[in-house]
Motif scaffolding. Structure first.
Motif, PDB file in Angstrom:
ATOM      1  N   TYR A 157       0.860  -1.209  -0.139  1.00 48.85           N
ATOM      2  CA  TYR A 157      -0.043   0.128   0.010  1.00 48.85           C
ATOM      3  C   TYR A 157       1.051   1.283   0.039  1.00 48.85           C
ATOM      4  CZ  TYR A 157      -3.731  -3.371   1.347  1.00 48.85           C
ATOM      5  OH  TYR A 157      -4.447  -4.247   1.333  1.00 48.85           O
ATOM      6  N   PHE A 158       1.922   1.142   0.893  1.00 50.37           N
ATOM      7  CA  PHE A 158       2.752   2.288   0.857  1.00 50.37           C
ATOM      8  C   PHE A 158       3.377   2.882  -0.459  1.00 50.37           C
ATOM      9  CE2 PHE A 158       4.209   2.789   5.493  1.00 50.37           C
ATOM     10  CZ  PHE A 158       4.339   4.322   5.303  1.00 50.37           C
ATOM     11  N   GLU A 159       3.857   1.589  -1.169  1.00 46.19           N
ATOM     12  CA  GLU A 159       4.486   1.942  -2.445  1.00 46.19           C
ATOM     13  C   GLU A 159       3.444   2.350  -3.453  1.00 46.19           C
ATOM     14  OE1 GLU A 159       6.149  -2.045  -3.066  1.00 46.19           O
ATOM     15  OE2 GLU A 159       8.100  -1.242  -2.130  1.00 46.19           O
ATOM     16  N   VAL A 160       2.285   1.932  -3.488  1.00 52.14           N
ATOM     17  CA  VAL A 160       1.239   2.230  -4.428  1.00 52.14           C
ATOM     18  C   VAL A 160       0.952   3.854  -4.197  1.00 52.14           C
ATOM     19  CG1 VAL A 160      -1.409   2.124  -4.967  1.00 52.14           C
ATOM     20  CG2 VAL A 160      -0.110   0.026  -4.523  1.00 52.14           C
ATOM     21  N   VAL A 161       0.523   4.017  -3.086  1.00 55.73           N
ATOM     22  CA  VAL A 161       0.395   5.698  -2.538  1.00 55.73           C
ATOM     23  C   VAL A 161       1.525   6.541  -2.995  1.00 55.73           C
ATOM     24  CG1 VAL A 161       0.100   7.074  -0.594  1.00 55.73           C
ATOM     25  CG2 VAL A 161      -0.975   5.010  -0.764  1.00 55.73           C
ATOM     26  N   LEU A 162       3.052   6.120  -2.803  1.00 54.71           N
ATOM     27  CA  LEU A 162       3.983   6.909  -3.064  1.00 54.71           C
ATOM     28  C   LEU A 162       4.067   7.210  -4.596  1.00 54.71           C
ATOM     29  CD1 LEU A 162       6.705   5.623  -0.743  1.00 54.71           C
ATOM     30  CD2 LEU A 162       5.531   7.691  -0.579  1.00 54.71           C
ATOM     31  N   MET A 163       3.964   6.036  -5.388  1.00 52.71           N
ATOM     32  CA  MET A 163       3.861   6.023  -6.760  1.00 52.71           C
ATOM     33  C   MET A 163       2.805   7.019  -7.374  1.00 52.71           C
ATOM     34  SD  MET A 163       6.652   4.730  -7.537  1.00 52.71           S
ATOM     35  CE  MET A 163       7.350   5.188  -6.060  1.00 52.71           C
ATOM     36  N   CYS A 164       1.708   6.950  -6.769  1.00 53.55           N
ATOM     37  CA  CYS A 164       0.373   7.676  -7.301  1.00 53.55           C
ATOM     38  C   CYS A 164       0.677   9.174  -6.805  1.00 53.55           C
ATOM     39  CB  CYS A 164      -0.754   7.296  -6.613  1.00 53.55           C
ATOM     40  SG  CYS A 164      -1.289   5.595  -7.271  1.00 53.55           S
ATOM     41  N   LEU A 165       1.280   9.538  -5.633  1.00 53.27           N
ATOM     42  CA  LEU A 165       1.672  11.105  -5.282  1.00 53.27           C
ATOM     43  C   LEU A 165       2.714  11.402  -6.535  1.00 53.27           C
ATOM     44  CD1 LEU A 165       1.860  10.577  -1.562  1.00 53.27           C
ATOM     45  CD2 LEU A 165       0.095  11.809  -2.780  1.00 53.27           C
ATOM     46  N   PHE A 166       3.509  10.654  -6.582  1.00 51.70           N
ATOM     47  CA  PHE A 166       4.571  11.062  -7.593  1.00 51.70           C
ATOM     48  C   PHE A 166       4.263  11.555  -8.800  1.00 51.70           C
ATOM     49  CE2 PHE A 166       7.936   9.707 -11.025  1.00 51.70           C
ATOM     50  CZ  PHE A 166       8.653  10.897 -10.789  1.00 51.70           C
ATOM     51  N   LEU A 167       3.246  10.626  -9.440  1.00 50.01           N
ATOM     52  CA  LEU A 167       2.546  10.788 -10.820  1.00 50.01           C
ATOM     53  C   LEU A 167       1.816  12.176 -10.665  1.00 50.01           C
ATOM     54  CD1 LEU A 167       2.288   7.284 -12.016  1.00 50.01           C
ATOM     55  CD2 LEU A 167       3.836   9.004 -12.727  1.00 50.01           C
ATOM     56  N   THR A 168       1.030  12.160  -9.533  1.00 44.26           N
ATOM     57  CA  THR A 168      -0.034  13.275  -9.373  1.00 44.26           C
ATOM     58  C   THR A 168       0.798  14.539  -9.334  1.00 44.26           C
ATOM     59  OG1 THR A 168      -1.499  11.865  -8.242  1.00 44.26           O
ATOM     60  CG2 THR A 168      -1.660  14.003  -7.851  1.00 44.26           C
ATOM     61  N   MET A 169       1.854  14.702  -8.529  1.00 37.06           N
ATOM     62  CA  MET A 169       2.547  15.894  -8.557  1.00 37.06           C
ATOM     63  C   MET A 169       3.082  15.949 -10.001  1.00 37.06           C
ATOM     64  SD  MET A 169       6.256  16.056  -6.588  1.00 37.06           S
ATOM     65  CE  MET A 169       7.032  14.909  -7.596  1.00 37.06           C
ATOM     66  N   ASN A 170       3.752  15.166 -10.656  1.00 33.76           N
ATOM     67  CA  ASN A 170       4.181  15.575 -12.180  1.00 33.76           C
ATOM     68  C   ASN A 170       2.874  15.970 -13.000  1.00 33.76           C
ATOM     69  OD1 ASN A 170       6.622  15.324 -11.357  1.00 33.76           O
ATOM     70  ND2 ASN A 170       6.933  13.020 -12.470  1.00 33.76           N
ATOM     71  N   GLY A 171       1.838  15.497 -13.012  1.00 35.85           N
ATOM     72  CA  GLY A 171       0.845  15.622 -13.618  1.00 35.85           C
ATOM     73  C   GLY A 171       0.203  17.152 -13.229  1.00 35.85           C
ATOM     74  N   ALA A 172       0.145  17.506 -12.236  1.00 38.52           N
ATOM     75  CA  ALA A 172      -0.207  18.852 -11.800  1.00 38.52           C
ATOM     76  C   ALA A 172       0.762  20.083 -11.964  1.00 38.52           C
ATOM     77  CB  ALA A 172      -0.486  18.915 -10.331  1.00 38.52           C
ATOM     78  N   ASP A 173       1.955  19.430 -12.166  1.00 41.18           N
ATOM     79  CA  ASP A 173       3.190  20.287 -12.609  1.00 41.18           C
ATOM     80  C   ASP A 173       3.250  20.635 -14.022  1.00 41.18           C
ATOM     81  OD1 ASP A 173       5.926  21.157 -13.185  1.00 41.18           O
ATOM     82  OD2 ASP A 173       6.391  20.687 -11.219  1.00 41.18           O
ATOM     83  N   LEU A 174       2.868  19.595 -14.766  1.00 38.74           N
ATOM     84  CA  LEU A 174       2.754  19.795 -16.264  1.00 38.74           C
ATOM     85  C   LEU A 174       1.751  20.568 -16.678  1.00 38.74           C
ATOM     86  CD1 LEU A 174       3.475  18.946 -19.113  1.00 38.74           C
ATOM     87  CD2 LEU A 174       2.128  16.820 -19.029  1.00 38.74           C
ATOM     88  N   GLN A 194       1.093  12.756 -18.083  1.00 44.49           N
ATOM     89  CA  GLN A 194       0.439  13.525 -19.270  1.00 44.49           C
ATOM     90  C   GLN A 194      -0.901  13.087 -19.390  1.00 44.49           C
ATOM     91  OE1 GLN A 194       1.829  13.411 -23.157  1.00 44.49           O
ATOM     92  NE2 GLN A 194       2.468  11.082 -22.890  1.00 44.49           N
ATOM     93  N   TRP A 195      -1.213  11.688 -18.970  1.00 45.80           N
ATOM     94  CA  TRP A 195      -2.644  11.138 -19.122  1.00 45.80           C
ATOM     95  C   TRP A 195      -3.331  11.514 -18.066  1.00 45.80           C
ATOM     96  CZ3 TRP A 195      -3.563   9.157 -23.975  1.00 45.80           C
ATOM     97  CH2 TRP A 195      -2.426   8.851 -24.665  1.00 45.80           C
ATOM     98  N   LEU A 196      -3.133  12.159 -16.990  1.00 51.68           N
ATOM     99  CA  LEU A 196      -3.767  12.410 -15.923  1.00 51.68           C
ATOM    100  C   LEU A 196      -4.390  14.128 -15.793  1.00 51.68           C
ATOM    101  CD1 LEU A 196      -1.611  11.551 -12.714  1.00 51.68           C
ATOM    102  CD2 LEU A 196      -3.339  10.168 -13.803  1.00 51.68           C
ATOM    103  N   LEU A 197      -3.793  14.659 -17.304  1.00 48.66           N
ATOM    104  CA  LEU A 197      -4.386  16.170 -17.320  1.00 48.66           C
ATOM    105  C   LEU A 197      -5.943  16.140 -17.287  1.00 48.66           C
ATOM    106  CD1 LEU A 197      -1.618  17.278 -20.097  1.00 48.66           C
ATOM    107  CD2 LEU A 197      -1.695  17.619 -17.667  1.00 48.66           C
ATOM    108  N   PRO A 198      -6.607  15.300 -17.889  1.00 46.50           N
ATOM    109  CA  PRO A 198      -8.051  15.645 -17.986  1.00 46.50           C
ATOM    110  C   PRO A 198      -8.704  15.703 -16.582  1.00 46.50           C
ATOM    111  CG  PRO A 198      -7.528  13.859 -19.480  1.00 46.50           C
ATOM    112  CD  PRO A 198      -6.278  14.231 -18.929  1.00 46.50           C
ATOM    113  N   LEU A 199      -7.977  14.938 -15.632  1.00 48.15           N
ATOM    114  CA  LEU A 199      -8.432  15.085 -14.244  1.00 48.15           C
ATOM    115  C   LEU A 199      -8.330  16.746 -13.693  1.00 48.15           C
ATOM    116  CD1 LEU A 199      -6.763  12.363 -12.621  1.00 48.15           C
ATOM    117  CD2 LEU A 199      -9.144  12.216 -13.319  1.00 48.15           C
TER     118      LEU A 199
END
Length: 443
Positions: A157-174, A194-199
Motif C-alpha cells: 500500500y505504501f508503494e502504491v500511494v508513493l507512486m500515485c503521489l509522484f505521478l499526481t505531482m508531476n501531472g499537476a506540475d505539467l 500526461q494522461w492525468l491532465l483531464p483530471l
C-alpha cells in the motif's frame, strides 16, 4: 514567513533521518550481541557474491515471475531516489526543479522516473494479487498470520500511494507549465502523468498549485515515514541485503562447522598410540567453550543475527524444505522470524534496563523454537540454496541441536542409540566390533 516552508521541511528531514539513525543504532547494537566469527577470508569471492546476488538479483530471478517483478521494483526504488534528491534540495532551498537546467538530460531522467513509477505500480498490484487473491501457498504458512501478513500488505500500500503521489505531482506540475504559471517553467518529460491532465480540467492555477504542493509534501513525508517503518518491517533487507550477501557462507554447503575441542577429542580417541587415561595436554582447556551450541540469541554469531534481521519472509526456503513439504512443523522461515522476534525482545530488555540484559526467564529454544522443529530438519541445505539473499537457517538449527545433544543430552532415542553404538562398537549398528566386517564374506 517566506522561509517557513524550508524551515518546516528541514525540521521534518532532521526528525525523520534522526529517528532512522536511532533505529539503525538499535539494530547494530542487537546484532553485536552475537559472538564473533571470522569473515576475513576470500574477500574477492565475497565481493563477487554481493555484486551478483544483492546487486544483480541472480538468485531472485530463479523464479522468473516474482524475480522479474522484484527487479522492476528494485530498479525503480534505486533510480527514483535520484528524484528524491532533487525534492530534498528543492525543499531546503525553496527552489523548484533545481536540476531542470540540465535540459534534455533532465527530460530523459524525469521520463525514466515516470515509466519506472508506472512499472512499479503495476508490479506492486500483481504482488498484492498473488498474495491476497491467488494466495500462493508459500505466503500462507502458520507463521504468516497477524502482523507478518499485514506488514507485507502495508508495504505494498505504501508503494502504491508513493507512486500515485509522484505521478499526481508531476501531472499537476505539467498542467501548470502548460498554463504558464509563475515558477513553473517548462522542464521535464511526462510520458505517464500526461494522461492525468483531464483530471485537472477547469482547475485554476491556485488550485493546481495546492494539488501539486500537497502531492509534493505527502510524497516526501511518505518516504520519510517509509524509511522509519523499515525498522518494524521485513523490508529491512533493503538496507541489509548487501552486507548480508557479503558476509554469507562461502564454504561448500555440505561442510559443517565443527568445534575444535570435540574434533581433537575424537582424534585422540581414535589414535591407538594415545593413552586413553592420560591427562589432557596443557592448553587444551582453552579450546573447550563455556557452552556448547546455542539456546538463545546471545549464543549465536552476529552473522546469524544479521541473517534474522535481513529475512524477507518470502517463504522460498520453506517451500523448498522437504521436511515442511511432508507435513512436519519445521519452517526455515519461521526459524529466522523467531530469531528476530527473540532478538528484538532481548534488545527491548536491554533498553529498559539501561544497557544491561536482565534474565527474563525466556530463551529462543523452547519459548520460540521447539525441539520437534529442530529434529525435523534433514540438514539438506535446500533452504540455504533457495534464499535469494544468502540467509542460512540451517546454521542456527545445527547450533541449537548441538546444545540439545551436548548440554542437555536431549537427542531423539534413535540418535542416542546410534551414538551409543558408535562409542561402543565403532559403528552405528548394534554389532560387536569383531563382527563389523562379516558382511564382506557373504555370498
Amino acid at each position: 514567513m517566506s522561509f517557513l516552508p524550508q524551515i518546516i521541511f528541514a525540521i521534518a528531514l532532521i526528525f525523520g533521518i534522526g529517528y532512522f539513525a536511532k533505529n539503525v543504532s538499535k539494530i547494530m547494537r542487537n546484532i553485536k550481541l552475537g559472538h564473533g566469527v571470522d569473515t576475513s577470508d576470500n574477500t574477492s569471492q565475497r565481493w563477487k557474491n554481493m555484486a551478483m546476488i544483492a546487486l544483480g538479483q541472480s538468485k531472485m530471478v530463479k523464479r522468473p515471475i516474482a524475480g522479474i517483478l522484484h527487479v522492476i521494483v528494485y530498479v525503480g526504488f534505486v533510480v527514483i531516489n535520484i528524484e528524491v534528491l532533487e525534492i530534498m534540495i528543492d525543499g531546503l532551498t525553496g527552489q523548484h526543479r533545481i536540476f531542470a537546467p540540465a535540459g534534455e538530460i533532465y527530460d530523459i531522467l524525469i521520463g525514466t522516473f515516470e515509466i519506472l513509477a508506472f512499472l512499479v505500480l503495476v508490479s506492486v498490484i500483481i504482488f498484492w494479487l498473488r498474495r491476497n487473491t491467488i494466495k500462493l501457498k508459500r505466503f500462507l504458512g502458520r507463521e504468516m498470520k497477524g502482523w507478518p501478513k499485514n506488514d507485507a500488505n502495508y508495504i505494498l500500500y505504501f508503494e502504491v500511494v508513493l507512486m500515485c503521489l509522484f505521478l499526481t505531482m508531476n501531472g499537476a506540475d505539467l498542467q501548470l507549465q502548460l498554463n504558464g504559471a509563475d515558477g513553473y517553467a517548462t522542464a521535464g518529460s511526462f510520458p505517464i502523468s500526461q494522461w492525468l491532465l483531464p483530471l485537472f480540467d477547469g482547475l485554476s492555477n491556485a488550485n493546481l498549485i495546492i494539488v501539486e504542493r500537497t502531492a509534493w509534501w505527502l510524497h516526501i513525508l511518505g518516504i520519510l515515514i517509509f524509511l522509519n517503518y523499515l525498522y518494524y518491517s521485513k523490508h529491512l533487507h533493503i538496507l541489509l541485503a548487501f552486507p548480508n550477501t557479503y558476509f554469507g557462507k562461502i564454504k561448500p554447503q555440505g561442510q559443517f562447522e565443527n568445534l575444535d575441542a570435540v574434533t581433537n577429542e575424537v582424534k585422540m580417541m581414535m589414535d591407538p598410540n594415545v593413552d586413553p587415561f592420560a591427562a589432557a595436554p596443557e592448553g587444551t582447556e582453552d579450546e573447550v567453550p563455556a557452552k556448547f551450541g546455542a539456546s538463545d540469541v546471545q549464543d549465536l554469531s552476529w552473522v546469524n543475527l544479521m541473517n534474522a534481521y535481513t529475512c524477507t519472509e518470502c517463504g522460498r526456503c520453506t517451500s523448498e524444505c522437504p521436511a515442511n513439504q511432508t507435513g512436519k512443523k519445521l519452517s526455515p522461515r519461521k526459524i529466522m522470524m523467531d530469531t528476530r522476534d527473540r532478538l528484538e525482545e532481548v534488545g527491548k530488555n536491554i533498553t529498559a534496563n539501561n544497557g544491561e540484559f536482565k534474565d527474563d526467564g525466556k530463551q529462543l529454544l523452547g519459548d520460540y523454537i521447539t525441539n520437534e522443529e529442530l529434529w525435523a530438519c534433514t540438514s539438506c541445505n535446500a533452504c540455504v540454496e533457495a534464499c535469494p539473499i544468502s540467509i542460512d537457517p540451517l546454521n542456527i538449527i545445527m547450533q541449537m541441536r548441538q546444545y540439545l545433544v551436548m548440554e542437555q543430552s536431549a537427542a531423539p532415542m534413535e540418535l542416542n542409540n546410534m551414538m551409543t553404538n558408535i562409542e561402543n562398537n565403532g559403528a552405528p549398528w548394534p554389532y560387536n566390533q569383531m563382527d563389523r566386517l562379516n558382511w564382506k564374506n557373504e555370498g
